[in-house]
Design a protein around this motif. Sequence first.
Motif, PDB file in Angstrom:
ATOM      1  N   ALA A 179     -12.096  20.433  22.322  1.00 32.65           N
ATOM      2  CA  ALA A 179     -11.296  21.152  21.181  1.00 32.65           C
ATOM      3  C   ALA A 179     -10.391  21.228  20.703  1.00 32.65           C
ATOM      4  CB  ALA A 179     -12.121  22.580  21.113  1.00 32.65           C
ATOM      5  N   ASP A 180      -9.033  21.252  21.905  1.00 34.96           N
ATOM      6  CA  ASP A 180      -7.940  21.163  21.949  1.00 34.96           C
ATOM      7  C   ASP A 180      -7.565  20.123  21.737  1.00 34.96           C
ATOM      8  OD1 ASP A 180      -8.000  19.997  24.598  1.00 34.96           O
ATOM      9  OD2 ASP A 180      -6.489  20.486  25.358  1.00 34.96           O
ATOM     10  N   ARG A 181      -7.956  18.622  21.568  1.00 39.36           N
ATOM     11  CA  ARG A 181      -7.753  17.465  20.823  1.00 39.36           C
ATOM     12  C   ARG A 181      -8.267  16.682  19.710  1.00 39.36           C
ATOM     13  NH1 ARG A 181      -8.361  15.449  26.998  1.00 39.36           N
ATOM     14  NH2 ARG A 181      -6.984  15.686  27.909  1.00 39.36           N
ATOM     15  N   CYS A 182      -9.383  17.575  19.144  1.00 37.92           N
ATOM     16  CA  CYS A 182      -9.485  17.076  17.641  1.00 37.92           C
ATOM     17  C   CYS A 182      -8.971  18.008  16.529  1.00 37.92           C
ATOM     18  CB  CYS A 182     -10.685  17.498  17.755  1.00 37.92           C
ATOM     19  SG  CYS A 182     -11.364  19.479  18.064  1.00 37.92           S
ATOM     20  N   CYS A 183      -9.153  17.375  15.711  1.00 35.79           N
ATOM     21  CA  CYS A 183      -8.433  17.644  14.133  1.00 35.79           C
ATOM     22  C   CYS A 183      -9.432  17.810  12.826  1.00 35.79           C
ATOM     23  CB  CYS A 183      -7.162  17.614  13.774  1.00 35.79           C
ATOM     24  SG  CYS A 183      -6.323  18.139  12.245  1.00 35.79           S
ATOM     25  N   SER A 184      -9.943  18.593  12.923  1.00 31.92           N
ATOM     26  CA  SER A 184     -11.530  17.856  11.699  1.00 31.92           C
ATOM     27  C   SER A 184     -11.279  18.196  10.579  1.00 31.92           C
ATOM     28  CB  SER A 184     -12.704  19.361  11.846  1.00 31.92           C
ATOM     29  OG  SER A 184     -12.139  20.599  11.129  1.00 31.92           O
ATOM     30  N   GLY A 185      -9.610  17.930  10.030  1.00 31.65           N
ATOM     31  CA  GLY A 185      -9.539  17.557   8.817  1.00 31.65           C
ATOM     32  C   GLY A 185      -8.990  16.258   8.531  1.00 31.65           C
ATOM     33  N   ASN A 186      -8.690  15.140   9.302  1.00 27.57           N
ATOM     34  CA  ASN A 186      -7.844  14.126   9.890  1.00 27.57           C
ATOM     35  C   ASN A 186     -10.152  12.570   9.674  1.00 27.57           C
ATOM     36  OD1 ASN A 186      -6.212  14.268   9.809  1.00 27.57           O
ATOM     37  ND2 ASN A 186      -5.776  14.556  11.861  1.00 27.57           N
ATOM     38  N   THR A 187      -9.794  11.770   8.617  1.00 26.18           N
ATOM     39  CA  THR A 187     -10.540  11.297   8.254  1.00 26.18           C
ATOM     40  C   THR A 187     -10.997  10.944   9.743  1.00 26.18           C
ATOM     41  OG1 THR A 187     -10.158  10.814   5.875  1.00 26.18           O
ATOM     42  CG2 THR A 187     -11.450   9.499   7.298  1.00 26.18           C
ATOM     43  N   ALA A 188     -12.026   9.678  10.032  1.00 32.01           N
ATOM     44  CA  ALA A 188     -12.936   9.616  11.227  1.00 32.01           C
ATOM     45  C   ALA A 188     -11.561   8.057  11.589  1.00 32.01           C
ATOM     46  CB  ALA A 188     -13.834   9.166  11.638  1.00 32.01           C
ATOM     47  N   HIS A 189     -11.236   7.532  12.415  1.00 28.42           N
ATOM     48  CA  HIS A 189     -10.465   6.366  12.866  1.00 28.42           C
ATOM     49  C   HIS A 189     -11.586   5.432  13.254  1.00 28.42           C
ATOM     50  CE1 HIS A 189      -6.729   8.371  12.292  1.00 28.42           C
ATOM     51  NE2 HIS A 189      -6.714   8.174  11.507  1.00 28.42           N
ATOM     52  N   THR A 190     -11.315   3.908  12.859  1.00 27.55           N
ATOM     53  CA  THR A 190     -12.492   3.294  13.745  1.00 27.55           C
ATOM     54  C   THR A 190     -11.639   2.668  13.999  1.00 27.55           C
ATOM     55  OG1 THR A 190     -14.438   4.309  12.421  1.00 27.55           O
ATOM     56  CG2 THR A 190     -14.206   1.506  13.002  1.00 27.55           C
ATOM     57  N   PHE A 191     -12.525   1.605  15.453  1.00 25.97           N
ATOM     58  CA  PHE A 191     -11.418   0.593  15.726  1.00 25.97           C
ATOM     59  C   PHE A 191     -11.917  -0.518  15.663  1.00 25.97           C
ATOM     60  CE2 PHE A 191      -9.682   5.028  16.505  1.00 25.97           C
ATOM     61  CZ  PHE A 191      -7.740   4.587  16.547  1.00 25.97           C
ATOM     62  N   SER A 192     -11.892  -1.767  15.705  1.00 28.46           N
ATOM     63  CA  SER A 192     -12.050  -2.572  16.136  1.00 28.46           C
ATOM     64  C   SER A 192     -12.165  -3.509  17.473  1.00 28.46           C
ATOM     65  CB  SER A 192     -11.918  -3.598  15.676  1.00 28.46           C
ATOM     66  OG  SER A 192     -13.174  -3.631  14.084  1.00 28.46           O
ATOM     67  N   TYR A 193     -12.860  -4.050  18.439  1.00 23.37           N
ATOM     68  CA  TYR A 193     -12.497  -3.904  19.672  1.00 23.37           C
ATOM     69  C   TYR A 193     -13.242  -5.715  20.162  1.00 23.37           C
ATOM     70  CZ  TYR A 193     -16.927  -2.534  21.807  1.00 23.37           C
ATOM     71  OH  TYR A 193     -18.422  -2.211  21.377  1.00 23.37           O
ATOM     72  N   VAL A 194     -12.806  -6.387  21.186  1.00 19.95           N
ATOM     73  CA  VAL A 194     -13.061  -7.662  22.176  1.00 19.95           C
ATOM     74  C   VAL A 194     -13.319  -7.563  23.145  1.00 19.95           C
ATOM     75  CG1 VAL A 194     -10.914  -8.564  21.019  1.00 19.95           C
ATOM     76  CG2 VAL A 194     -13.235 -10.374  21.629  1.00 19.95           C
ATOM     77  N   THR A 195     -14.382  -7.974  23.611  1.00 19.68           N
ATOM     78  CA  THR A 195     -14.117  -8.092  25.474  1.00 19.68           C
ATOM     79  C   THR A 195     -15.207  -9.795  25.781  1.00 19.68           C
ATOM     80  OG1 THR A 195     -16.617  -7.223  25.208  1.00 19.68           O
ATOM     81  CG2 THR A 195     -14.559  -6.038  24.996  1.00 19.68           C
ATOM     82  N   ASP A 196     -15.106  -9.795  27.079  1.00 18.03           N
ATOM     83  CA  ASP A 196     -16.137 -11.016  27.197  1.00 18.03           C
ATOM     84  C   ASP A 196     -17.156 -11.203  26.495  1.00 18.03           C
ATOM     85  OD1 ASP A 196     -16.921  -9.153  28.854  1.00 18.03           O
ATOM     86  OD2 ASP A 196     -17.181 -10.641  30.167  1.00 18.03           O
ATOM     87  N   LYS A 197     -18.408 -10.443  26.403  1.00 13.71           N
ATOM     88  CA  LYS A 197     -19.588 -10.069  25.841  1.00 13.71           C
ATOM     89  C   LYS A 197     -19.317 -10.249  23.976  1.00 13.71           C
ATOM     90  CE  LYS A 197     -21.058  -6.924  29.478  1.00 13.71           C
ATOM     91  NZ  LYS A 197     -20.351  -7.330  30.166  1.00 13.71           N
ATOM     92  N   GLY A 198     -17.657 -10.086  23.857  1.00 13.68           N
ATOM     93  CA  GLY A 198     -18.328 -10.045  22.356  1.00 13.68           C
ATOM     94  C   GLY A 198     -16.923  -9.015  21.166  1.00 13.68           C
ATOM     95  N   GLU A 199     -17.373  -8.715  20.106  1.00 15.56           N
ATOM     96  CA  GLU A 199     -16.533  -7.999  19.160  1.00 15.56           C
ATOM     97  C   GLU A 199     -17.550  -6.439  19.065  1.00 15.56           C
ATOM     98  OE1 GLU A 199     -14.400  -9.697  16.234  1.00 15.56           O
ATOM     99  OE2 GLU A 199     -13.838 -11.241  17.497  1.00 15.56           O
ATOM    100  N   GLY A 200     -16.951  -5.142  19.045  1.00 12.12           N
ATOM    101  CA  GLY A 200     -17.530  -4.387  18.224  1.00 12.12           C
ATOM    102  C   GLY A 200     -16.620  -2.919  17.589  1.00 12.12           C
ATOM    103  N   THR A 201     -17.098  -2.478  17.084  1.00  8.90           N
ATOM    104  CA  THR A 201     -16.406  -1.014  17.194  1.00  8.90           C
ATOM    105  C   THR A 201     -16.907   0.224  17.410  1.00  8.90           C
ATOM    106  OG1 THR A 201     -17.753  -0.458  15.616  1.00  8.90           O
ATOM    107  CG2 THR A 201     -16.634  -1.937  14.843  1.00  8.90           C
ATOM    108  N   VAL A 202     -15.527   1.350  17.941  1.00 14.46           N
ATOM    109  CA  VAL A 202     -16.196   2.659  18.278  1.00 14.46           C
ATOM    110  C   VAL A 202     -15.275   2.627  17.431  1.00 14.46           C
ATOM    111  CG1 VAL A 202     -13.685   2.104  19.350  1.00 14.46           C
ATOM    112  CG2 VAL A 202     -15.803   3.555  19.987  1.00 14.46           C
TER     113      VAL A 202
END
Length: 435
Positions: free
Chosen positions: A318-341
């Motif tokens: 609760a002390d770290r969230c801010c529901s007024g902001n749009t969700a942030h999506t990040f792309s990433y790459v590892t030895d198993k391939g690419e994905g998003t979080v």
Amino acid sequence: MTDTIKTLSRLGVHIPEILLPGPEAALNKWAVVACDQYTSEREYWKEVEAIAAGTPSTLNIVFPEVYLEDGDGEKRISGINSTMKSYLDQGVLSALDKCFILVDRKTSHAPSRKGLMLALDLECYDYNKGSDALIRATEGTVLDRLPPRIKIRQNAPIELPHIMVLIDDPHKTVIEPLAEKCTQLEKLYDFELMMNGGHIKGYKVSEEADLASVASALDRLAQQDIFRSKYNIDASRALLLFAVGDGNHSLASAKGHWENLKKSLTPGQLENHPARYALVELVNVHDDGLVFEPIHRVLFNVEPQELINEFQAFYQKADRCCSGNTAHTFSYVTDKGEGTVSIANPASNLEVGTLQVFLDSYMKEHPQVKIDYIHGEEVVRKLGSQQGNMGIFLPSMNKTDLFKTVILDGALPRKTFSMGEAEEKRFYLECRRIE
């Protein structure tokens, strides 16, 4: 000329005596890229060593950060200072009359990027959070990065900058008029930079009318009514004329050295000591050749899925969230391939803020995890796809929003943006005495 100098001084600008290699120098071997580039790519710096071998080069008077953890820092610093002195004693470097230098840089991504070499008064600069100084950092300063850099500077007879400082000059009144008349100026250098660095030209700006033109244009940018109107802000906001775009830690180190040094100086020495000033390249944020690129993250010795889980859990508190902001999506790459979080309730308006706040916390809890900040997506994929690593991609920001954001919100999270790709960074070329 006296009025011009007074105006520039009031704005934190100093006309420097710049040192350049003599006409016999191989400038394509002399100039190397900023020391904080290619910090995970030793092969790049080994190739630079091969190119510069046996000839005077700025490689011999800087400390590439790729070698910072090699354990031979004291020896390297001693060698750097010794080589600086020998370059002065042997006449490798020659002083110009007091002047600015108009720089025209062609890169693999931009046909032209204009800049102006000048010196800034460190008394007008403050990198600390909440600063209202005339010259400010655009990103957070990592204080533990300063001591080794200050140590290099404290016994150095010269400085050579990779610092790029921005002005917000939408009508292009400061640098661009000089560029339009460059054929009338004395050309100081014109050569191809090594390692895909592009081409660079430099022109001497020393005529009183040209110096006065720069002073007058900067003075107009510094007028309070113009400043407030430009950003639609009230009179409580302090004037920001210069924003440090690249090399903030180098400028902060120059500031730290000056603060240490001035404790032992007389009032007269305080006024005129060369270490009070720092040589920088001034660039208009509206220059067509200036592109803001995102700075991505590569993590080493990490378990990617564990990091993803903790990332999502971090912002569910609760002390770290801010529901007024749009969700942030990040792309990433590892030895198993690419994905998003995706982070549903980010606390920051910028993706980089959301990510960096978490990474700072995560790395405290996982000291074995190391991080590097990478400019190019290709390198992120190369490093991030290796076992035990993870690359995280970030979006770019709009460069025209930079000044207003810093004025209203203060310094951005560190490593928010890069002014171009790694090979587009400033190359060490011009020098200046600081003792």
